[in-house]
Write an enzyme that holds these catalytic residues in place. Sequence first.
Site: not given
Ligand code: R5P
Length: 282
Positions: A34, A90-91, A184, A217
């Site tokens: 691997g 994102r992290q 929202k 999502g």
């Molecule tokens: C979030 O901060 C990003 O800008 C995207 O909206 C997010 O990463 C989208 O993720 P998902 O497709 O899983 O909802």
Amino acid sequence: MLVKGPASPLLCNKITNDTDVETVKVKTKVFPDGERYVKLEGDIEGKRCTVVQTTYPNEHLLELFMIQNALTENGASSIKVVVPYYSYGRQDKIFEKGEAVSAKAFAKRIGVEADEFYSVDLHSEKIVDFFDIPAKNLSAMTRLAEHSMEEKGPDILIAPDEGAKDIVKKAAVSVGLEWDYLEKTRIDANTVEIKPKSIDVKGKSVVILDDIIATGGTMTEAARQLKESGAEEVHAGCTHGLFAGDAKEKLGAVCDSVFCTDTIEQEKSEVSVAPLLTDLVD
Ligand code: R5P
């Protein structure tokens, strides 16, 4: 010399179509256990080298580190690292005590064997500060907006949430379109209303733009809300199309079309970021 990262072969070809830069291929293989192997198929000694390599999925991140090392060990005079999609962005902070700041960890590692770093639509602008070398974030949003105008004919560009509103505003302004974002509002303990902040989308054609589609999502929910608000057509576009799990099916059920750039190469890559990167290899 352009070092053609194995994660970004088509993008590298597009970049070289527009320049007369010399190229170097990268040979990769996976050992039976691997572990991975990387070899530069060309002499880069004394050359200024630019490697283009997206770091998603994980094996491409490992390959990038090995390519950088191959460049150092074989005597490149300078190393420019171009990561069209910078994974783990994102992290970018500690959300819960004890977590790693992955975006910073990989920035530090990349900076060990590089002189400059470039990426496209980093998840947050602050990631450039994680690098110990000069780092720059380019944006594909204007290209996505232009493509939307040519192919989808929208009346409005929409950000799926407040987090994406600045990039969508920039894209809309660049092509002279109206823009808005989904807001929202909590009605009561059990009800949340999501709707465009100020524009009525009834009977309109809308393109939703975001930096990333991962599980789909966020986009699916945004598209559903816009259709419920009376939008005639809803198209979903993003820079980085990760499309994890059944994201494409979920999106396909509610969106009129889905498109992304070639920072991650795939069938939905309708927009190329090559024009943003060509100058980096000249
Ligand atoms: C979030 O901060 C990003 O800008 C995207 O909206 C997010 O990463 C989208 O993720 P998902 O497709 O899983 O909802």
